[in-house]
Design an enzyme around this catalytic site. Structure first.
Site, PDB file in Angstrom:
ATOM      1  N   GLU A 135       0.829  -1.213   0.000  1.00  0.00           N
ATOM      2  CA  GLU A 135       0.000   0.000   0.000  1.00  0.00           C
ATOM      3  C   GLU A 135       0.860   1.258   0.000  1.00  0.00           C
ATOM      4  O   GLU A 135       0.575   2.238  -0.680  1.00  0.00           O
ATOM      5  CB  GLU A 135      -0.925   0.017   1.227  1.00  0.00           C
ATOM      6  CG  GLU A 135      -1.975  -1.086   1.233  1.00  0.00           C
ATOM      7  CD  GLU A 135      -3.122  -0.822   0.264  1.00  0.00           C
ATOM      8  OE1 GLU A 135      -3.175   0.276  -0.327  1.00  0.00           O
ATOM      9  OE2 GLU A 135      -3.950  -1.731   0.091  1.00  0.00           O
ATOM     10  N   GLU A 368     -18.631  -5.600  -3.558  1.00  0.00           N
ATOM     11  CA  GLU A 368     -17.281  -6.143  -3.408  1.00  0.00           C
ATOM     12  C   GLU A 368     -17.192  -7.591  -3.888  1.00  0.00           C
ATOM     13  O   GLU A 368     -16.224  -7.986  -4.511  1.00  0.00           O
ATOM     14  CB  GLU A 368     -16.866  -6.052  -1.931  1.00  0.00           C
ATOM     15  CG  GLU A 368     -15.432  -6.455  -1.660  1.00  0.00           C
ATOM     16  CD  GLU A 368     -14.410  -5.456  -2.192  1.00  0.00           C
ATOM     17  OE1 GLU A 368     -14.807  -4.411  -2.749  1.00  0.00           O
ATOM     18  OE2 GLU A 368     -13.205  -5.726  -2.046  1.00  0.00           O
ATOM     19  N   GLU A 389     -11.970   0.378 -10.396  1.00  0.00           N
ATOM     20  CA  GLU A 389     -11.580  -0.562 -11.457  1.00  0.00           C
ATOM     21  C   GLU A 389     -12.494  -0.559 -12.677  1.00  0.00           C
ATOM     22  O   GLU A 389     -12.022  -0.667 -13.803  1.00  0.00           O
ATOM     23  CB  GLU A 389     -11.453  -1.987 -10.890  1.00  0.00           C
ATOM     24  CG  GLU A 389     -10.187  -2.225 -10.066  1.00  0.00           C
ATOM     25  CD  GLU A 389     -10.224  -1.612  -8.666  1.00  0.00           C
ATOM     26  OE1 GLU A 389     -11.324  -1.205  -8.221  1.00  0.00           O
ATOM     27  OE2 GLU A 389      -9.158  -1.543  -8.022  1.00  0.00           O
ATOM     28  N   THR A 472      -0.847   0.679 -10.652  1.00  0.00           N
ATOM     29  CA  THR A 472      -2.101   0.080 -10.180  1.00  0.00           C
ATOM     30  C   THR A 472      -2.893   1.052  -9.306  1.00  0.00           C
ATOM     31  O   THR A 472      -4.047   0.822  -9.002  1.00  0.00           O
ATOM     32  CB  THR A 472      -1.838  -1.257  -9.444  1.00  0.00           C
ATOM     33  OG1 THR A 472      -3.076  -1.945  -9.295  1.00  0.00           O
ATOM     34  CG2 THR A 472      -1.205  -1.030  -8.082  1.00  0.00           C
TER      35      THR A 472
END
Ligand SMILES: *[C@@H]1O[C@H](CO)[C@@H](O)[C@H](O)[C@H]1NC(C)=O
Ligand SMILES: *[C@@H]1O[C@H](CO)[C@@H](O)[C@H](O)[C@H]1NC(C)=O
Ligand SMILES: *[C@@H]1O[C@H](CO)[C@@H](O)[C@H](O)[C@H]1NC(C)=O
Ligand SMILES: *[C@@H]1O[C@H](CO)[C@@H](O)[C@H](O)[C@H]1NC(C)=O
Ligand SMILES: *[C@@H]1O[C@H](CO)[C@@H](O)[C@H](O)[C@H]1NC(C)=O
Length: 575
Positions: A135, A368, A389, A472
Site C-alpha cells: 500500500e 465487493e 476498477e 495500479t
C-alpha cells in the site's frame, strides 16, 4: 443527505439544446459536447472530494466525509485486524500525495505546485509506524514518483517557481526504508515494515502474491531516476522468486510465506491478492522493455485465460490442479478488461466489461463480492468503497474502440456516484449496496483513480501527448526510450503504430499493446490472419515450429496450438 442537482434534468436540457443540429457532423458534435459536459461533472466531483479533504482532513491521511473529520489511516491500510497501530502518528498527507497526478491531469498548476511545496517542507517518513509495503509503495512512492516525473517534464509547464527534485528525494528516502523488508532468505519482502525501525520483531511472514509482485514499476522507476540500483534489483529478485514458485500450470497461489517460500493459499484468481501481479508484469515490459517480463506475462496470462475464465467471467482455481474453487466475482477483478486492452485482447475485454457493468447497473454500484453460482451478493462483502476498477476498464476500452457506448457507461457511473455517495463533506464509501447505507470514509484512491479515470474517459488530451503507463494506483509514468532495452524510437512519439522488427505491422502503445499482428504483410486476405480473443501469435510469422512452445493460442477457441509432425503450428487435436 446533500442532494445534487438531478443529473437527468441537466442531461435533458443538454439534449434539447442539441436536438436542433441536423448537419452530418451533429452526431460527432453531440459526442464532443457530451464529453465536455461530463468532463466538467467529473472535475466538480474531484474538487468536491479534494477541497473537503483539504478543509477537514489535511495533513492527515484521509477524509471522513460524514463527520467532516480525518483518519490517519496509513498504518491501517491492508491491516484488517488493526494490529500494531502507532500511538503518536499524525498523518502523512496521503490523500494530497495521491491527488498530485490528478491535479496535473486536471491542469491545476497552482495547486500542484503548492502541494509539492508543502510536502517538501513538511513530509517526513521518519515515523514510528508499521505500514503495509504494498500500500505504501503504490500510494506514496507511486504518487511521489509520478508527480516528480510530471513536474520535470517541461511540456507540462506545471512549475512556475523552482523545483529541485524534492519529490525525488522524498521518494528515495522512502525507498530506502523499504529495503530491510527484502532481507529474507527468499528475497520475498515482508508485507509489513516499520518506516523508522525496519522489520518488527516477530513480524508475520505471511504475504500475498500482489504484495510481492507489484513493486517493480515504482521501485524500478526509482532506481532509474536516482541511479541507485538497489530498489529495482530488490523488486526484480522478489518477482523472479515468485515466478519460480509457480505451479506446472503456470498458476500462482494467493498467499505465501516469505521465509520458507511456501504457498499458504493455493486457490488463485485474477482478483484480490493476485491482481496487480499480472498487471505489473505487462506494465513492466512496457516501461522497461525487458523481454523477460513479457515471457512471464505471456505464460501467466495464458494460464489465467485457460484456468480462470468461464465465458466472460473469471472464477478462482487451485494452482496445482487447475480445478475451479470459488465462483465469485470480486469488484477488484473489474480492472482485468483494462489490462486486456493493453494486450490487444479487445473482444474478451469487451465481453467481461459488459458483464461487470450489468452488475453495476443491477445494484447501482459494484458490490465487493458477488456469488456467480448463486447469482447473489456475498452475505458479508456487500460494500462499495468507491473503487475505480470499472471506470479504469471503461477508459481503456473507449480508448481502444472509440465506441460511444463506453461514454454512456461512464455517465451512468458518474450519476450513481453523485446520487449515492456524494455528501456535503465529500464522497462516502457504501457499506451495503443493497441499502446504500454509507460509511464514514473517503479513500485516497477515489482521487487518485476513480475521478482520474472518469476524467480521462471524457478528456484524453493528457494521454494523447505521450505514452504513459498507469500504476495500479492510477499514477502515470511516462514511457521513455532511455529506460528501454528493446522498442524502437517511433514507439515513444505518441504515434500508436510501429513496425516491430519489420516483420509485421501491429498497433502498439502503452494503451494498445496488441500482441498479434493485426495486418499480415503481403496477404490478400488479411482478415484470415487476424487473431483476436486469446490473441497469442505463433512465434514465427510463417507458423513453422520445432516444438509446441513456439505455437501461440488459437484466437477463437482460446486453446494452445501445437506443433505438427511436419513442423507447422495448428489446432491439431480438436477437443
Ligand atoms: C485549483 O484547485 C484549487 C483548490 O481546489 C482551486 O481553488 C483553484 O480554483 C483550482 N484552479 C484551477 C485552475 O482549477
Ligand atoms: C509546513 O507546515 C507548516 C505547519 O502546518 C506550515 O505553517 C507551512 O506553511 C508548511 N510549509 C509549506 C511550504 O506549506
Ligand atoms: C516474540 O515471540 C517469542 C516467542 O513466541 C516471545 O517469547 C517474544 O516475547 C516475542 N517478542 C516480542 C517483541 O513480541
Ligand atoms: C462489444 O460487445 C457488444 C455486445 O456483444 C458488441 O455489440 C460490440 O460490437 C462489441 N465491441 C467490440 C469492440 O468488440
Ligand atoms: C503515424 O505514422 C503514420 C505511418 O508512418 C503516419 O502516416 C502518421 O502521419 C503518423 N501520425 C502522427 C501523429 O505522427
Amino acid at each position: 443527505m446533500f442532494r445534487p442537482l438531478n443529473p437527468k434534468h441537466v442531461f435533458l436540457c443538454f439534449l434539447i439544446s442539441f436536438a436542433f443540429f441536423i448537419d452530418p457532423s451533429s452526431l460527432q458534435r453531440l459526442d464532443d459536447a457530451k464529453k465536455k459536459q461530463m468532463r466538467e461533472k467529473v472535475r466538480e466531483m474531484f474538487y468536491h472530494a479534494y477541497d473537503n479533504y483539504m478543509t477537514y482532513a489535511f495533513p492527515h491521511d484521509e477524509l471522513k466525509p460524514l463527520t467532516k473529520s480525518f483518519t490517519d489511516s496509513l498504518s491501517e491500510l491492508g491491516n484488517l485486524k488493526l494490529e500494531h497501530l502507532p500511538t503518536d502518528y499524525s498523518g502523512s498527507a496521503v490523500t494530497l500525495v495521491e491527488s498530485l497526478s490528478s491535479l496535473a491531469i486536471l491542469g491545476n498548476k497552482t495547486e500542484f505546485e503548492k502541494g509539492i511545496h508543502w510536502l517538501s517542507e513538511n513530509l517526513t517518513f521518519d515515523i514510528d509506524a508499521r505500514v503495509n509495503l504494498f500500500e505504501c509503495n503504490i500510494r506514496l512512492l507511486g504518487g511521489l514518483i509520478s508527480a516528480h516525473l510530471l513536474a520535470i517534464d517541461p511540456t507540462n509547464r506545471l512549475i512556475q517557481g523552482s523545483y529541485n527534485n524534492q519529490l525525488l528525494r522524498l521518494s528515495e528516502d522512502l525507498g530506502k526504508r523499504f529495503l530491510p523488508a527484502f532481507e529474507t532468505p527468499t528475497g520475498l519482502p515482508y508485507a509489513w515494515i516499520n518506516l523508522k525501525n525496519g522489520v518488527m520483531e516477530n513480524e508475520t511472514t505471511e504475504t500475498s502474491t500482489s504484495g510481492c509482485g507489484s513493486l517493480i514499476l515504482e521501485m524500478g522507476a526509482l532506481s532509474r531516476l536516482t541511479g541507485d540500483p538497489r530498489f529495482e534489483s530488490a523488486a526484480l529478485r522478489a518477482l523472479r522468486q515468485l515466478w519460480r514458485m509457480r505451479s506446472s500450470l503456470d498458476l500462482l497461489g494467493t498467499t505465501l510465506d516469505v521465509v520458507t517460500g511456501k504457498w499458504l493459499e493455493y486457490s488463485s484468481s485474477i482478483g484480490a491478492g493476485v491482481d496487480s501481479f499480472y498487471e505489473y508484469l505487462l506494465k513492466a515490459y512496457i516501461l522497461f522493455g525487458k523481454e523477460d517480463y513479457w515471457r512471464m506475462f505471456r505464460s501467466a496470462y495464458l494460464a489465467s485465460q485457460k484456468y480462470f475464465r468461464h465465458g466472460p467471467w473469471y472464477h478462482e482455481a487451485n494452482m496445482w490442479s487447475g480445478k475451479p474453487t470459488y465462483w465469485q466475482l470480486t469488484s477488484l477483478q473489474a480492472f482485468w478488461p483494462g489490462l486486456q486492452v493493453l494486450v490487444g485482447d479487445i473482444a474478451a475485454a469487451n465481453s467481461s466489461h459488459r458483464e461487470f457493468f450489468h452488475v453495476w447497473e443491477r445494484f447501482g454500484v459494484l458490490p465487493e463480492r458477488y456469488l456467480l453460482d448463486h447469482q447473489m451478493i456475498h452475505p458479508t462483502e456487500k460494500y462499495y468503497p468507491l473503487r475505480p476498477e470499472l471506470a479504469e476498464s471503461t477508459f481503456y476500452l473507449y480508448q481502444a474502440t472509440k465506441d460511444p457506448w463506453y461514454l454512456d457507461v461512464g455517465e451512468t457511473m458518474v450519476k450513481s456516484l453523485n446520487l449515492y455517495t456524494k455528501v456535503a463533506g465529500g464522497f462516502a464509501s457504501v457499506r451495503d449496496v443493497t441499502t446504500m447505507q454509507l460509511e464514514d470514509h473517503q479513500h485516497s484512491f477515489f482521487l487518485a483513480e476513480t475521478c482520474k479515470y472518469l476524467y480521462l474517459l471524457f478528456d484524453d488530451s493528457f494521454v494523447a501527448k505521450r505514452n504513459y503507463i498507469f500504476t495500479t494506483e492510477g499514477h502515470p509514468i511516462q514511457v521513455m526510450s532511455s529506460w528501454h532495452e528493446k522498442l524502437p524510437e517511433s514507439y515513444f512519439s505518441g504515434n500508436w503504430t510501429f513496425s516491430k522488427s519489420g516483420a509485421w505491422e501491429s498497433r502498439a502503445s502503452a494503451l494498445s499493446m496488441q500482441v498479434c499482428p493485426s495486418i499480415a504483410p503481403n496477404s490478400r486476405r488479411p482478415e484470415q490472419h487476424r487473431e483476436s480473443a486469446c490473441h497469442v501469435p505463433d512465434e514465427k510469422m510463417d507458423h513453422r515450429c520445432w516444438s509446441n512452445k513456439e505455437c501461440g493460442v488459437d484466437a477463437t477457441t482460446c486453446r494452445q496450438r501445437s506443433c505438427s509432425g511436419v513442423g507447422f503450428c495448428g489446432l491439431w487435436n480438436p477437443l
